[in-house]
Write a protein that holds these residues in place. Structure first.
Motif, PDB file in Angstrom:
ATOM      1  N   ALA A  63      70.669 -60.356  59.346  1.00 57.40           N
ATOM      2  CA  ALA A  63      69.279 -60.460  59.787  1.00 57.40           C
ATOM      3  C   ALA A  63      69.189 -60.923  61.240  1.00 57.40           C
ATOM      4  CB  ALA A  63      68.501 -61.411  58.887  1.00 57.40           C
ATOM      5  N   LEU A  64      70.088 -61.806  61.656  1.00 59.98           N
ATOM      6  CA  LEU A  64      70.078 -62.289  63.030  1.00 59.98           C
ATOM      7  C   LEU A  64      70.397 -61.155  63.999  1.00 59.98           C
ATOM      8  CD1 LEU A  64      69.891 -64.640  65.037  1.00 59.98           C
ATOM      9  CD2 LEU A  64      72.335 -64.996  64.691  1.00 59.98           C
ATOM     10  N   VAL A  65      71.422 -60.375  63.691  1.00 54.20           N
ATOM     11  CA  VAL A  65      71.808 -59.258  64.568  1.00 54.20           C
ATOM     12  C   VAL A  65      70.722 -58.186  64.556  1.00 54.20           C
ATOM     13  CG1 VAL A  65      73.496 -57.423  64.933  1.00 54.20           C
ATOM     14  CG2 VAL A  65      74.270 -59.691  64.278  1.00 54.20           C
ATOM     15  N   GLY A  66      70.215 -57.849  63.373  1.00 55.96           N
ATOM     16  CA  GLY A  66      69.162 -56.840  63.274  1.00 55.96           C
ATOM     17  C   GLY A  66      67.892 -57.266  63.987  1.00 55.96           C
ATOM     18  N   GLY A  67      67.486 -58.500  63.786  1.00 55.78           N
ATOM     19  CA  GLY A  67      66.291 -59.018  64.451  1.00 55.78           C
ATOM     20  C   GLY A  67      66.458 -59.054  65.958  1.00 55.78           C
ATOM     21  N   SER A  68      67.636 -59.436  66.405  1.00 54.79           N
ATOM     22  CA  SER A  68      67.898 -59.467  67.851  1.00 54.79           C
ATOM     23  C   SER A  68      67.847 -58.064  68.441  1.00 54.79           C
ATOM     24  CB  SER A  68      69.264 -60.089  68.128  1.00 54.79           C
ATOM     25  OG  SER A  68      69.304 -61.405  67.652  1.00 54.79           O
ATOM     26  N   ALA A  69      68.399 -57.101  67.724  1.00 55.19           N
ATOM     27  CA  ALA A  69      68.390 -55.712  68.206  1.00 55.19           C
ATOM     28  C   ALA A  69      66.966 -55.179  68.296  1.00 55.19           C
ATOM     29  CB  ALA A  69      69.234 -54.828  67.291  1.00 55.19           C
ATOM     30  N   VAL A  70      66.161 -55.454  67.275  1.00 56.63           N
ATOM     31  CA  VAL A  70      64.767 -54.998  67.281  1.00 56.63           C
ATOM     32  C   VAL A  70      63.995 -55.663  68.408  1.00 56.63           C
ATOM     33  CG1 VAL A  70      62.598 -55.071  65.976  1.00 56.63           C
ATOM     34  CG2 VAL A  70      64.710 -54.381  64.846  1.00 56.63           C
ATOM     35  N   THR A  71      64.196 -56.949  68.598  1.00 56.14           N
ATOM     36  CA  THR A  71      63.524 -57.678  69.670  1.00 56.14           C
ATOM     37  C   THR A  71      63.923 -57.130  71.028  1.00 56.14           C
ATOM     38  OG1 THR A  71      63.484 -59.671  68.308  1.00 56.14           O
ATOM     39  CG2 THR A  71      63.149 -59.967  70.679  1.00 56.14           C
ATOM     40  N   LEU A  72      65.212 -56.877  71.211  1.00 59.64           N
ATOM     41  CA  LEU A  72      65.700 -56.328  72.472  1.00 59.64           C
ATOM     42  C   LEU A  72      65.097 -54.953  72.741  1.00 59.64           C
ATOM     43  CD1 LEU A  72      67.581 -56.586  74.909  1.00 59.64           C
ATOM     44  CD2 LEU A  72      69.374 -55.558  73.514  1.00 59.64           C
ATOM     45  N   LEU A  73      65.073 -54.088  71.733  1.00 67.60           N
ATOM     46  CA  LEU A  73      64.483 -52.758  71.904  1.00 67.60           C
ATOM     47  C   LEU A  73      62.997 -52.855  72.225  1.00 67.60           C
ATOM     48  CD1 LEU A  73      66.225 -50.721  69.071  1.00 67.60           C
ATOM     49  CD2 LEU A  73      66.559 -50.481  71.527  1.00 67.60           C
ATOM     50  N   GLY A  74      62.294 -53.767  71.576  1.00 66.76           N
ATOM     51  CA  GLY A  74      60.877 -53.967  71.865  1.00 66.76           C
ATOM     52  C   GLY A  74      60.655 -54.451  73.287  1.00 66.76           C
ATOM     53  N   ALA A  75      61.480 -55.391  73.735  1.00 61.99           N
ATOM     54  CA  ALA A  75      61.344 -55.920  75.095  1.00 61.99           C
ATOM     55  C   ALA A  75      61.622 -54.838  76.135  1.00 61.99           C
ATOM     56  CB  ALA A  75      62.298 -57.097  75.293  1.00 61.99           C
TER      57      ALA A  75
END
Length: 135
Positions: A95-107
């Protein structure tokens, strides 16, 4: 009816007209035996009526949707495997890696959107313009 489907007002109507033409062209080029030509190409075929064109294009849309959804599903499954692999390598939760990836893509999406708006508006805060003023 067929003609009413081609004549819709506004941006949505334009997209509903242009997007199928683009998809028809791409899919017919990739698999001409499986996908029929675009609707205007179908109009030029002799002995093919409006009902036949309508049925064929409906079938093409279903097949195109299945191909696109299959591709998106495969991409999603691949991304999920990649997240699990990275999480295992880093020793953290998925969840940490997935959430970070989604956040990065959104940013990245937000920054690109702001950048394109600044570029369109000719905003003078651009670092390139400031750089030329310093010389």
């Amino acid at each position: 009816t067929l003609s009413r489907g081609l004549d819709r007002p506004g941006k949505l109507g334009t997209m509903r007209f242009v997007l199928p033409l683009i998809l028809d062209g791409m899919f017919h080029k990739l698999a001409p035996k499986l996908f029929a030509p675009g609707i205007f190409g179908m109009f030029q075929l002799e002995g093919v009526g409006f009902r036949q064109i309508q049925r064929r294009k409906r079938l093409d849309r279903v097949m195109q949707s299945l191909v696109i959804l299959g591709g998106l599903s495969a991409a999603g499954a691949g991304a999920g495997c990649l997240v699990k692999k990275v999480a295992r390598l880093l020793g953290v939760k998925d969840a940490l890696v997935g959430g970070s990836a989604v956040t990065l893509l959104g940013a990245v999406g937000v920054v690109r959107g702001i950048g394109s708006k600044m570029k369109k508006s000719g905003d003078s805060r651009s670092w390139e313009k400031d750089k030329t003023k310093q010389k």
